[in-house]
Enzyme design. Structure first.
Site, short mmCIF file in Angstrom:
data_model
loop_
_atom_site.label_atom_id
_atom_site.label_comp_id
_atom_site.label_asym_id
_atom_site.label_seq_id
_atom_site.Cartn_x
_atom_site.Cartn_y
_atom_site.Cartn_z
N ALA A 31 4.03 -11.12 -3.29
CA ALA A 31 3.60 -10.17 -4.31
C ALA A 31 2.63 -10.86 -5.27
O ALA A 31 2.96 -11.90 -5.84
CB ALA A 31 4.81 -9.65 -5.08
N HIS A 41 7.79 -0.67 -5.51
CA HIS A 41 7.71 -1.50 -4.31
C HIS A 41 9.02 -2.26 -4.10
O HIS A 41 9.50 -2.38 -2.97
CB HIS A 41 6.53 -2.47 -4.40
CG HIS A 41 5.21 -1.83 -4.15
ND1 HIS A 41 4.59 -1.85 -2.93
CD2 HIS A 41 4.38 -1.14 -4.97
CE1 HIS A 41 3.45 -1.21 -3.00
NE2 HIS A 41 3.29 -0.76 -4.23
N ASP A 74 0.52 -8.74 -0.38
CA ASP A 74 0.17 -7.50 -1.09
C ASP A 74 -0.25 -7.85 -2.52
O ASP A 74 0.60 -8.10 -3.35
CB ASP A 74 1.39 -6.58 -1.09
CG ASP A 74 1.07 -5.16 -1.55
OD1 ASP A 74 -0.11 -4.87 -1.82
OD2 ASP A 74 2.00 -4.35 -1.65
#
Length: 188
Positions: free
Chosen positions: A37, A53, A89
């Site tokens: 992340a 998320h 991501d």
């Protein structure tokens, strides 16, 4: 060691990229699922997205290990093992974090000689390292290049760097998808 696979997923904001990427990796029978992340909760909207998320990953039976690494993704190289599934991501957030690193001291990376070139080289080395270590890597990025190039110099610079990264990722990838409205178009 058998090279892992690289899957590149792009698309507009909230187009379903993350859900598609999570399902893609869960279907690959990876030994561990690592969620890299890059987001920083700089405002309420970003905090809500991060929370959503996190909740989505908890809902799956499979266990996700989240590594929060807004910058310097090369620092997690030692943590990636053969057979791991790595979901990165996302490139757009990571790029903004790196481009503006040093902003608080009025010396952002994009103004320092060769700073972004060094970060790009390290990005390439990091992704390549994960692949050569046998990981299945999924890289997500927002598609912000469908619009005309900006007249604002900082935004234009961001678009140029993002375009370079996207082109390299697609060249290196085994699979490349673009998501629109939750629908995936396979380009490669």
């Amino acid at each position: 060691m058998v090279r892992g696979t690289l899957t590149f997923i792009s698309g507009g904001v909230r187009s379903g990229k993350t859900a598609f990427a999570e399902n893609w990796l869960m279907d690959r029978n990876c030994s561990r699922l690592i969620y890299l992340a890059t987001g920083v909760a700089s405002d309420d909207e970003m905090q809500l997205r991060i929370n959503r998320h996190q909740q989505d990953r908890i809902a799956y039976k499979e266990k996700w290990t989240t590594i929060e690494q807004p910058r310097k993704i090369e620092e997690i190289i030692p943590h990636i093992l053969p057979g791991d599934g790595v979901l990165f991501d996302c490139v757009t957030t990571w790029l903004a974090n790196e481009l503006y690193e040093g902003w608080a001291t009025e010396n952002p990376c994009f103004k320092r000689n060769n700073c972004m070139e060094e970060k790009q080289q390290q990005f390439h080395k990091t992704i390549s390292s994960w692949l050569h270590n046998g990981a299945d890597v999924v890289v997500i990025s927002n598609e912000v290049l469908d619009e005309p190039l900006s007249n604002i110099s900082d935004v234009l610079l961001y678009q140029q760097w993002l375009g370079r990264l996207h082109q390299w990722l697609v060249q290196q990838s085994d699979h490349a998808f673009e998501l629109t409205y939750g629908l995936a178009k396979k380009w490669k």
